[in-house]
Every structure is written in structure tokens, then in C-alpha cells.
Scaffold this motif. Structure first.
Motif, PDB file in Angstrom:
ATOM      1  N   VAL A  34       0.863  -1.185   0.000  1.00  0.00           N
ATOM      2  CA  VAL A  34       0.000   0.000   0.000  1.00  0.00           C
ATOM      3  C   VAL A  34       0.896   1.230   0.000  1.00  0.00           C
ATOM      4  N   LEU A  35       0.631   2.111  -0.945  1.00  0.00           N
ATOM      5  CA  LEU A  35       1.310   3.400  -0.952  1.00  0.00           C
ATOM      6  C   LEU A  35       0.408   4.349  -0.167  1.00  0.00           C
ATOM      7  N   ALA A  36       0.912   4.843   0.966  1.00  0.00           N
ATOM      8  CA  ALA A  36       0.049   5.655   1.835  1.00  0.00           C
ATOM      9  C   ALA A  36       0.777   6.932   2.250  1.00  0.00           C
ATOM     10  N   ARG A  37      -0.019   7.931   2.589  1.00  0.00           N
ATOM     11  CA  ARG A  37       0.553   9.213   3.020  1.00  0.00           C
ATOM     12  C   ARG A  37       0.907   9.113   4.501  1.00  0.00           C
ATOM     13  N   THR A  38       2.201   9.161   4.795  1.00  0.00           N
ATOM     14  CA  THR A  38       2.636   9.057   6.198  1.00  0.00           C
ATOM     15  C   THR A  38       2.995  10.419   6.769  1.00  0.00           C
ATOM     16  N   GLU A  39       3.099  11.434   5.899  1.00  0.00           N
ATOM     17  CA  GLU A  39       3.431  12.781   6.406  1.00  0.00           C
ATOM     18  C   GLU A  39       2.189  13.658   6.274  1.00  0.00           C
ATOM     19  N   PRO A  40       1.522  13.940   7.376  1.00  0.00           N
ATOM     20  CA  PRO A  40       0.289  14.723   7.285  1.00  0.00           C
ATOM     21  C   PRO A  40       0.545  16.061   6.604  1.00  0.00           C
ATOM     22  N   GLY A  41      -0.371  16.459   5.714  1.00  0.00           N
ATOM     23  CA  GLY A  41      -0.250  17.765   5.048  1.00  0.00           C
ATOM     24  C   GLY A  41       0.657  17.753   3.834  1.00  0.00           C
ATOM     25  N   SER A  42       1.343  16.621   3.564  1.00  0.00           N
ATOM     26  CA  SER A  42       2.229  16.579   2.395  1.00  0.00           C
ATOM     27  C   SER A  42       1.386  16.536   1.129  1.00  0.00           C
ATOM     28  N   ARG A  43       2.021  16.879  -0.015  1.00  0.00           N
ATOM     29  CA  ARG A  43       1.256  16.926  -1.267  1.00  0.00           C
ATOM     30  C   ARG A  43       1.946  16.109  -2.346  1.00  0.00           C
ATOM     31  N   ARG A  44       1.122  15.738  -3.346  1.00  0.00           N
ATOM     32  CA  ARG A  44       1.570  15.003  -4.536  1.00  0.00           C
ATOM     33  C   ARG A  44       2.436  13.804  -4.140  1.00  0.00           C
ATOM     34  N   HIS A  45       3.639  13.673  -4.717  1.00  0.00           N
ATOM     35  CA  HIS A  45       4.410  12.459  -4.464  1.00  0.00           C
ATOM     36  C   HIS A  45       5.311  12.559  -3.229  1.00  0.00           C
ATOM     37  N   HIS A  46       5.214  13.678  -2.490  1.00  0.00           N
ATOM     38  CA  HIS A  46       6.030  13.804  -1.266  1.00  0.00           C
ATOM     39  C   HIS A  46       5.298  13.166  -0.083  1.00  0.00           C
ATOM     40  N   GLY A  47       6.052  12.716   0.919  1.00  0.00           N
ATOM     41  CA  GLY A  47       5.449  12.244   2.173  1.00  0.00           C
ATOM     42  C   GLY A  47       4.710  10.928   2.065  1.00  0.00           C
ATOM     43  N   ALA A  83      -6.384  -0.648   9.322  1.00  0.00           N
ATOM     44  CA  ALA A  83      -5.537  -1.850   9.141  1.00  0.00           C
ATOM     45  C   ALA A  83      -4.132  -1.591   9.679  1.00  0.00           C
ATOM     46  N   HIS A  84      -3.514  -2.658  10.165  1.00  0.00           N
ATOM     47  CA  HIS A  84      -2.173  -2.504  10.743  1.00  0.00           C
ATOM     48  C   HIS A  84      -1.072  -2.904   9.754  1.00  0.00           C
ATOM     49  N   ALA A  85       0.039  -2.166   9.825  1.00  0.00           N
ATOM     50  CA  ALA A  85       1.266  -2.569   9.119  1.00  0.00           C
ATOM     51  C   ALA A  85       2.420  -2.320  10.074  1.00  0.00           C
ATOM     52  N   ARG A  86       3.358  -3.235  10.110  1.00  0.00           N
ATOM     53  CA  ARG A  86       4.470  -3.085  11.056  1.00  0.00           C
ATOM     54  C   ARG A  86       5.493  -2.090  10.513  1.00  0.00           C
ATOM     55  N   VAL A  87       6.121  -1.382  11.433  1.00  0.00           N
ATOM     56  CA  VAL A  87       7.085  -0.350  11.037  1.00  0.00           C
ATOM     57  C   VAL A  87       8.236  -0.948  10.219  1.00  0.00           C
ATOM     58  N   GLU A  88       8.648  -2.199  10.593  1.00  0.00           N
ATOM     59  CA  GLU A  88       9.773  -2.801   9.840  1.00  0.00           C
ATOM     60  C   GLU A  88       9.338  -3.294   8.456  1.00  0.00           C
ATOM     61  N   HIS A  89       8.036  -3.165   8.152  1.00  0.00           N
ATOM     62  CA  HIS A  89       7.566  -3.561   6.825  1.00  0.00           C
ATOM     63  C   HIS A  89       7.399  -2.378   5.876  1.00  0.00           C
ATOM     64  N   VAL A  90       8.048  -1.261   6.209  1.00  0.00           N
ATOM     65  CA  VAL A  90       8.115  -0.146   5.266  1.00  0.00           C
ATOM     66  C   VAL A  90       9.290  -0.418   4.329  1.00  0.00           C
ATOM     67  N   VAL A  91       9.025  -0.386   3.028  1.00  0.00           N
ATOM     68  CA  VAL A  91      10.106  -0.624   2.052  1.00  0.00           C
ATOM     69  C   VAL A  91      10.656   0.739   1.610  1.00  0.00           C
ATOM     70  N   GLY A  92      11.969   0.889   1.664  1.00  0.00           N
ATOM     71  CA  GLY A  92      12.586   2.129   1.172  1.00  0.00           C
ATOM     72  C   GLY A  92      12.523   3.288   2.155  1.00  0.00           C
ATOM     73  N   GLY A  93      12.168   3.007   3.407  1.00  0.00           N
ATOM     74  CA  GLY A  93      12.168   4.046   4.442  1.00  0.00           C
ATOM     75  C   GLY A  93      10.929   4.929   4.394  1.00  0.00           C
ATOM     76  N   GLU A  94      10.583   5.496   5.577  1.00  0.00           N
ATOM     77  CA  GLU A  94       9.412   6.372   5.627  1.00  0.00           C
ATOM     78  C   GLU A  94       9.644   7.578   4.726  1.00  0.00           C
ATOM     79  N   GLY A  95       8.659   7.898   3.920  1.00  0.00           N
ATOM     80  CA  GLY A  95       8.781   9.039   3.000  1.00  0.00           C
ATOM     81  C   GLY A  95       9.403   8.663   1.659  1.00  0.00           C
ATOM     82  N   GLY A  96       9.908   7.418   1.552  1.00  0.00           N
ATOM     83  CA  GLY A  96      10.568   7.011   0.296  1.00  0.00           C
ATOM     84  C   GLY A  96       9.644   6.256  -0.640  1.00  0.00           C
ATOM     85  N   GLY A  97       8.346   6.347  -0.408  1.00  0.00           N
ATOM     86  CA  GLY A  97       7.387   5.507  -1.124  1.00  0.00           C
ATOM     87  C   GLY A  97       7.323   5.738  -2.619  1.00  0.00           C
ATOM     88  N   TRP A  98       7.412   6.998  -3.032  1.00  0.00           N
ATOM     89  CA  TRP A  98       7.259   7.297  -4.459  1.00  0.00           C
ATOM     90  C   TRP A  98       8.388   6.661  -5.275  1.00  0.00           C
TER      91      TRP A  98
END
Ligand SMILES: Cc1cc2nc3c(=O)[nH]c(=O)nc-3n(C[C@H](O)[C@H](O)[C@H](O)COP(=O)(O)OP(=O)(O)OC[C@H]3O[C@@H](n4cnc5c(N)ncnc54)[C@H](O)[C@@H]3O)c2cc1C
Length: 254
Positions: A34-47, A83-98
Motif C-alpha cells: 500500500v502506498l500511503a501518506r505518512t506525512e500529514p499535510g504533504s502533497r503530490r508524491h512527497h510524504g 488496518a495494521h502494518a508493522r514499522v519494519e515492513h516499510v520498504v525504502g524508508g518512511e517518505g521514500g514511497g514514491w
């Protein structure tokens, strides 16, 4: 991108809220990304962050199948309600989703289709055999289209091999996607042409009681309508090639 993932107190997991449409095989999957927004208030492909999420979360993940014109349901709308996702299951680091998502799409459009081309060659063989069986091969226009499909499949193979190991050309995977999506769609149309009137589904299948009994070629024709859409539509591939490979002026943002 409105789906959000919020870190829970304690910091070991995220809570995901949102929805995702057209998720292939979600009804069979044990995990999804799931590609999700983890930085509140961020826009487009950031956060954005790329999260691996276990699907077995009753009450928190709901999968609703979408019926297709083949009569089957291969993809779904998925709802995430805390839904829950574990912190160690973020691929590419928080904010690196795009960045992760773009690499994944590049793979889907380019290198992954190398294996798909073995299936394409098999399907082309089936269409050739059907043309021989129906006598359609006597038509020079059909013969020319068959030969063109064969030649273009060779071109695709060499082009896809160029993308192996990562290409420096930013448009390479988009070029590959444009080549195979149109090729496969034309093959589906050719399959119906060589079978003529016998290409349709039989009268026993004319009721509303889909799924219809489709043979391989009917399935090829109907499913290939989606080839120019999934993994990024043809129009979007052309924009990527224009802007990133050819350096043409950027599309105005609406
Ligand atoms: C069979 C299938 C399986 C799929 N599986 C998945 C999956 O597993 N996971 C997943 O995440 N997604 C999946 N998808 C979704 C797929 O990635 C999208 O449908 C696709 O990217 C197109 O986006 P859209 O549907 O929002 O169309 P839209 O963006 O609404 O586009 C509609 C039309 O407008 C055109 N258009 C839109 N914007 C522009 C522009 N700026 N310039 C020119 N033309 C434009 C498009 O090219 C298209 O023709 C799947 C889709 C299909 C059909």
C-alpha cells in the motif's frame, strides 16, 4: 493519494485508513503493498511510504471483487479501516514511497514482461494455428498481420533485453510497455478476425449468468483490452517519454 498511514502510540506499527481500487488478485493475496501518506499535510508524491500489509485482518480490511466483462473477477476494490502494518515492513524508508513505487512500475512495464513474452509467443502460435485451421491464412492481409505480429515480437524481445539490469534511459520501460500493450491488443483482435463468426460466445452463454465459458482466444481478446491501461496507461507512457527521455516541455498541471 488520500490513503493515510499513521504511526500508533508505541511506534511499532501504522494504522492505515483509505481505499484502493483495481487491486489485482487481492482476493487471493496473503499480503499487499500500500502506498500511503505518512506525512500529514504533504502533497503530490512527497510524504508517501510503501507499506507491506498482511491481508488477513477481518473487520479492518475488506476486499470487494469487481466483475469484468470476461464474467470473472480478477481485481478488487480494497478498503482499509484502521488496518495494521508493522514499522519494519516499510520498504525504502518512511517518505521514500514514491521512489519505490516508480521502480516497481518500471519493472512491471519493462523487465517483468520478458517472461510474459514466452506466453505471447505461445499465444501467437495459437492464432497462427487457428488461421491455418479456418483457412483465414489464405487472405494476404491476414498473412501480413501475422508476419507483422511475429516481427514485432522479436523487436519487443530485443527491446526488453535492453532494460535488463536497469537502463540509463529514463523512458526505456515506458517504451517497452507501449510496444507490448499495443502488440497484445492487436493479437487479440487478430485472433477474433481469423476465427470469423466462430469467434463469439455461443448462444448457451447469452444469458446474464456470467462467467461465460470462454476459450483461450476469447479470453485473450477480452482481457487484452486492459493491456493499454494497467501498469500506467499508454497516454501516460507517452508523456513520460516526452518529458523525461526527449526533454520536451512539461505537461501543464491542471
Ligand atoms: C486489469 C487491471 C489490473 C490492475 N491492477 C492494478 C493493481 O494490481 N494495483 C494497482 O495499484 N492498480 C491496478 N490497476 C490500475 C491501473 O494502474 C490504472 O487503472 C491505470 O493506471 C489508469 O489509471 P486510472 O484508472 O485512474 O485512469 P485515469 O487516470 O482516470 O485515466 C483515464 C483516461 O485518461 C487518460 N489520462 C489521464 N491523465 C492523463 C494525462 N495527464 N494526459 C493524457 N491522458 C491522460 C488516461 O490515459 C486514460 O485513457 C489495474 C488496472 C487494470 C485495468
Amino acid at each position: 493519494m488520500r490513503t493515510t498511514a499513521v504511526r500508533e502510540p508505541g511506534g511499532t506499527s501504522y494504522r492505515i485508513t483509505g481505499q484502493k481500487i483495481w487491486t489485482s488478485l487481492a482476493h487471493e493475496a496473503d499480503w499487499c503493498f500500500v502506498l500511503a501518506r505518512t506525512e500529514p499535510g504533504s502533497r503530490r508524491h512527497h510524504g508517501l511510504s510503501f507499506l507491506l500489509v498482511p491481508m488477513d485482518q477481518p473487520g479492518r480490511i475488506e476486499v470487494r471483487p469487481i466483475r469484468q466483462m470476461t464474467g470473472t473477477s480478477d481485481f478488487n476494490e480494497v478498503f482499509f479501516d484502521g488496518a495494521h502494518a508493522r514499522v519494519e515492513h516499510v520498504v525504502g524508508g518512511e517518505g521514500g514511497g514514491w521512489r519505490v513505487a516508480m521502480s516497481l512500475l518500471g519493472f512491471e512495464r519493462g523487465v517483468s514482461t520478458l517472461a510474459q513474452q514466452i506466453g505471447f509467443a505461445e499465444e501467437l502460435g495459437q492464432v497462427v494455428r487457428a488461421a491455418l485451421a479456418s483457412g483465414a491464412v489464405a487472405d494476404p492481409v491476414v498473412r501480413e498481420r501475422l508476419v507483422r505480429q511475429w516481427a514485432e515480437l522479436r523487436t519487443m524481445r530485443w527491446n526488453a533485453l535492453r532494460t535488463l539490469g536497469g537502463s540509463a534511459d529514463p523512458g526505456a520501460s515506458s517504451v517497452a510497455k507501449l510496444l507490448w500493450s499495443g502488440w497484445h491488443q492487436r493479437l487479440g483482435e487478430l485472433a477474433m478476425q481469423v476465427r470469423g463468426a466462430a469467434a463469439g460466445v455461443g448462444p448457451a452463454d447469452w444469458s446474464d449468468s456470467a462467467p461465460y465459458e470462454l476459450d483461450a482466444m476469447q479470453h485473450l481478446f477480452l482481457f487484452s483490452r486492459a493491456d493499454t491501461i494497467y501498469g500506467g496507461s499508454d497516454q501516460i507512457q507517452r508523456t513520460i517519454i516526452a518529458e523525461r527521455a526527449l526533454g520536451l516541455p512539461r505537461e501543464p498541471k491542471g
